[in-house]
Design a protein around this motif. Sequence first.
Motif, PDB file in Angstrom:
ATOM      1  N   PHE A  49      -0.048  -3.639  10.263  1.00 16.54           N
ATOM      2  CA  PHE A  49       0.224  -2.309  10.804  1.00 16.54           C
ATOM      3  C   PHE A  49       0.446  -2.432  12.300  1.00 16.54           C
ATOM      4  O   PHE A  49      -0.170  -3.253  12.980  1.00 16.54           O
ATOM      5  CB  PHE A  49      -0.907  -1.316  10.502  1.00 16.54           C
ATOM      6  N   GLU A  50       1.359  -1.630  12.791  1.00 16.32           N
ATOM      7  CA  GLU A  50       1.670  -1.653  14.216  1.00 16.32           C
ATOM      8  C   GLU A  50       0.489  -1.078  14.999  1.00 16.32           C
ATOM      9  O   GLU A  50      -0.245  -0.222  14.495  1.00 16.32           O
ATOM     10  CB  GLU A  50       2.957  -0.874  14.473  1.00 16.32           C
ATOM     11  N   ILE A  55      -5.662   3.617  13.638  1.00 18.52           N
ATOM     12  CA  ILE A  55      -6.576   4.516  12.924  1.00 18.52           C
ATOM     13  C   ILE A  55      -6.316   4.446  11.426  1.00 18.52           C
ATOM     14  O   ILE A  55      -7.241   4.326  10.613  1.00 18.52           O
ATOM     15  CB  ILE A  55      -6.432   5.961  13.446  1.00 18.52           C
ATOM     16  N   ALA A  56      -5.030   4.490  11.037  1.00 16.89           N
ATOM     17  CA  ALA A  56      -4.688   4.414   9.614  1.00 16.89           C
ATOM     18  C   ALA A  56      -5.058   3.064   9.034  1.00 16.89           C
ATOM     19  O   ALA A  56      -5.649   2.978   7.944  1.00 16.89           O
ATOM     20  CB  ALA A  56      -3.192   4.683   9.433  1.00 16.89           C
ATOM     21  N   GLY A  57      -4.722   1.976   9.750  1.00 11.49           N
ATOM     22  CA  GLY A  57      -5.017   0.640   9.251  1.00 11.49           C
ATOM     23  C   GLY A  57      -6.503   0.386   9.100  1.00 11.49           C
ATOM     24  O   GLY A  57      -6.962  -0.151   8.085  1.00 11.49           O
ATOM     25  N   ASN A  58      -7.264   0.785  10.108  1.00 14.02           N
ATOM     26  CA  ASN A  58      -8.719   0.590  10.046  1.00 14.02           C
ATOM     27  C   ASN A  58      -9.345   1.431   8.939  1.00 14.02           C
ATOM     28  O   ASN A  58     -10.271   0.979   8.248  1.00 14.02           O
ATOM     29  CB  ASN A  58      -9.354   0.943  11.385  1.00 14.02           C
ATOM     30  N   LYS A  75      -1.401 -10.276   8.344  1.00 11.10           N
ATOM     31  CA  LYS A  75      -0.245 -11.179   8.380  1.00 11.10           C
ATOM     32  C   LYS A  75       0.825 -10.535   9.241  1.00 11.10           C
ATOM     33  O   LYS A  75       0.746  -9.361   9.607  1.00 11.10           O
ATOM     34  CB  LYS A  75       0.286 -11.411   6.955  1.00 11.10           C
ATOM     35  N   SER A  76       1.845 -11.307   9.544  1.00  7.74           N
ATOM     36  CA  SER A  76       2.967 -10.767  10.297  1.00  7.74           C
ATOM     37  C   SER A  76       3.738  -9.779   9.437  1.00  7.74           C
ATOM     38  O   SER A  76       3.599  -9.762   8.200  1.00  7.74           O
ATOM     39  CB  SER A  76       3.903 -11.889  10.724  1.00  7.74           C
ATOM     40  N   LYS A  77       4.546  -8.997  10.070  1.00  9.94           N
ATOM     41  CA  LYS A  77       5.322  -7.987   9.349  1.00  9.94           C
ATOM     42  C   LYS A  77       6.199  -8.629   8.274  1.00  9.94           C
ATOM     43  O   LYS A  77       6.352  -8.092   7.172  1.00  9.94           O
ATOM     44  CB  LYS A  77       6.166  -7.185  10.337  1.00  9.94           C
ATOM     45  N   ILE A  84       2.659  -0.965   7.514  1.00 10.71           N
ATOM     46  CA  ILE A  84       2.785   0.369   8.130  1.00 10.71           C
ATOM     47  C   ILE A  84       3.608   0.175   9.405  1.00 10.71           C
ATOM     48  O   ILE A  84       3.156  -0.473  10.354  1.00 10.71           O
ATOM     49  CB  ILE A  84       1.427   0.990   8.489  1.00 10.71           C
ATOM     50  N   GLU A  85       4.806   0.743   9.419  1.00 12.30           N
ATOM     51  CA  GLU A  85       5.704   0.524  10.551  1.00 12.30           C
ATOM     52  C   GLU A  85       6.230   1.843  11.095  1.00 12.30           C
ATOM     53  O   GLU A  85       6.258   2.868  10.407  1.00 12.30           O
ATOM     54  CB  GLU A  85       6.863  -0.372  10.141  1.00 12.30           C
TER      55      GLU A  85
END
Length: 763
Positions: A49-50, A55-58, A75-77, A84-85
């Motif tokens: 996630f960027e 907040i969303a990723g955590n 991991k990398s995108k 999440i981009e």
Amino acid sequence: MRTYFLLILSVFCISGFSQTSEIVLIPKPQQMEIHNGTFTIDKNTSFYFEPQFEIAGNFFNEFLQKGAGFKLPSKSKKKAQIIIEKDGNQPSEGYFLDISDSKINIKASDASGAFYAIQTLRQLLPTSLERPLSAGEENSTLSVPQLTITDFPKFQYRGMHLDVARHFFDKEFVKKYIANLAMLKMNKFHWHLTEDQGWRIEIKKYPELTSKGAFREETRIGHYEDKPIRYDGKRYGGFYTQEDIKEVIAFAKTQNITIIPEIEMPGHAQAAISAYPELGCTGEQIPVATTWGVFEDIFCPKEETFTFLENVLTEVMDLFPGEYIHIGGDEAPKLRWKNCAHCQQLIKEKNLKNEDGLQSYFIHRIEEFVNSNGKKIIGWDEILEGGLAPNATVMSWRGVEGGIEAAKQHNQVIMTPVSHAYLDYYQSENLDEPTAIGGFLPLKKVYSLNPIPQELSEEEGKYILGAQANLWTEYIPTEKQAEYMVFPRILAMSEVVWSGPSKNFDKDYPDFFSRVEEFMPRLDALNINYANYLYEVEGEIIKKNGKVYYELTTPTKGKEIRYSINDSEEQIYTEPISITENSEINANVYKDDEKLGRGFNEKINYHKGITGNIKINVEPNPAYAAGGKEALINGISGSEKRYGDKEWLGFWGDDLEITIDLGEEMELSSLKTRFFNSPGVWIYAPKELHITCTNTRGEEVYLSKEIKASNKNLIDFKQELKSLKNLKPRYIKLTIPNYGMIPDGLQGAGHRAWTFIDEIVIE
């Protein structure tokens, strides 16, 4: 290649996910496509996630850790399987979610959109993840259906309120409350922190606000209408330190929720004045209120009061990062101001019309101070009285009229009408419901709310920011009861403000209700004490071609109703029941021969008015109109304990003229009805009632009768009609003048009284 089919705003059966599963999303997305197959998540599924979507990723990782026992490796995108981009083409707070057999791809233009995509993904995962793992448990492999969702909110303001002043709830419950709102894509939490019955926020400059104002000596027992009045004799109170407040604010940030604090003024200030008597007009020592209602002691508009309020608001604004401060502005009796030499002199000096103008001056002055600190005010719709502050946002609660007026003046509006948004009202007519303040607000009515009134033009409608549900806690002393009153009705409000109001209620509501039924296991997993009325029987009188029938329904699909009438054998309900005499109906809901929910009972009085037609010169108030005008001649009496069911009709300040057409001339013996009478909640029986009986030739007899004042909650009225002699009426007109203005010194002083009327029985 994967095949797919398009389903919009519906309940979705999944092929390839589970033959018996349904996709249950509340609020429903704007558009969804279902594909065959699933995507599997396990501890090796990679995640990217960027940074702006932290907040969303955590949140997602912590959700998985709690319910599945693992977090996803980063991991990398290019290499990640869940991404999440940022996508600037997505609308504000909106998102695009695509789940294929190899990847979950989320696109959003802002952090809110990414967070709401994760809330959708959360609801696609098993409900078991909502509860922490027990020792030895694991959820090593998780499946979600392949689908594509394009989604965004209809309204930018999606709010829920909690009053912690009448009854106090600790910070851990407040955090749980906020988390549950986040799950439903709500974004505003209105925290009502000060009241007559308690001041709940630490203000360091004024320590006695909490050392004295946060505690009352005792609390009234039972309902406000109960007589004799009783108290528990127990000191009660509590407050949040500023560290508590900071902790809750920090948690709300992780849930993408903005908190709006409310500091009441100029009314609902008795707790503050009890701590600092100089803030009132009399300067006398008064106690923190021990009962409910509206009180005469309000902030006096002296310079020392404004200094106090500015100091309080400075500390509040330093704590809360959001743009709004709610300053109340409602239910401020003016008796103290009328009798205050300083207030009367100020009215003259400022060239104000009256005490309403003084309140407007008060609100304007506070608004200027709040605006000078980079914040905006919200006030209840009473801030319209005397002239609206130019930059204020109006929270329209007494109905939609205040919101309409404010929007036409180009002030922003949040709709929260009592008729659709007050979750302290009864949600069922069952007599074993916990005590509530009054009113009747079932799930269906919350779902029917349209925050943008049809009276507004398209341009004016843009000033409606959204809507909010409110929970006032006079009769809600526990956390369990608070949840019971909120759920499942908050599910309906969340869908109104996110998905948008229904455009086809007869189709949309059953769809929504079926999703509510499937959503209940998630509420169970979250240990939410919701009200379960899924398996109730509902009954209604219907009339066709001069005949009367009784229709039974139950809101959930796939169930059977069985009934008996007048002690007959139980039978399966297949069509409306013919009613030709006094009747008693008992019914239950069954599934596979198992009785579900509570039993249902209704008594019907087959009087001479039941087949007639009725007209009323004014509509009942929307908050007390559930049964419509037909409720007055449907043969069913309202509750003897409360006025908030669909059989009582409530009118605020209106003189009534009710006309009943019996369909033919009839020989009559009497007319009976009854009125609710509870001055503590502004309800007064009328002082008189006039009856005009007319036959088909226009001949009429006029009767008039005084209604004696009484302390009883129910005032019976009966007029003998035998004196009509040879006149056989077809038309009966009841003229019922409103009680009038409530006198000074009583609850609701200066307002017109409510009239509540029950069944009109014609014999």
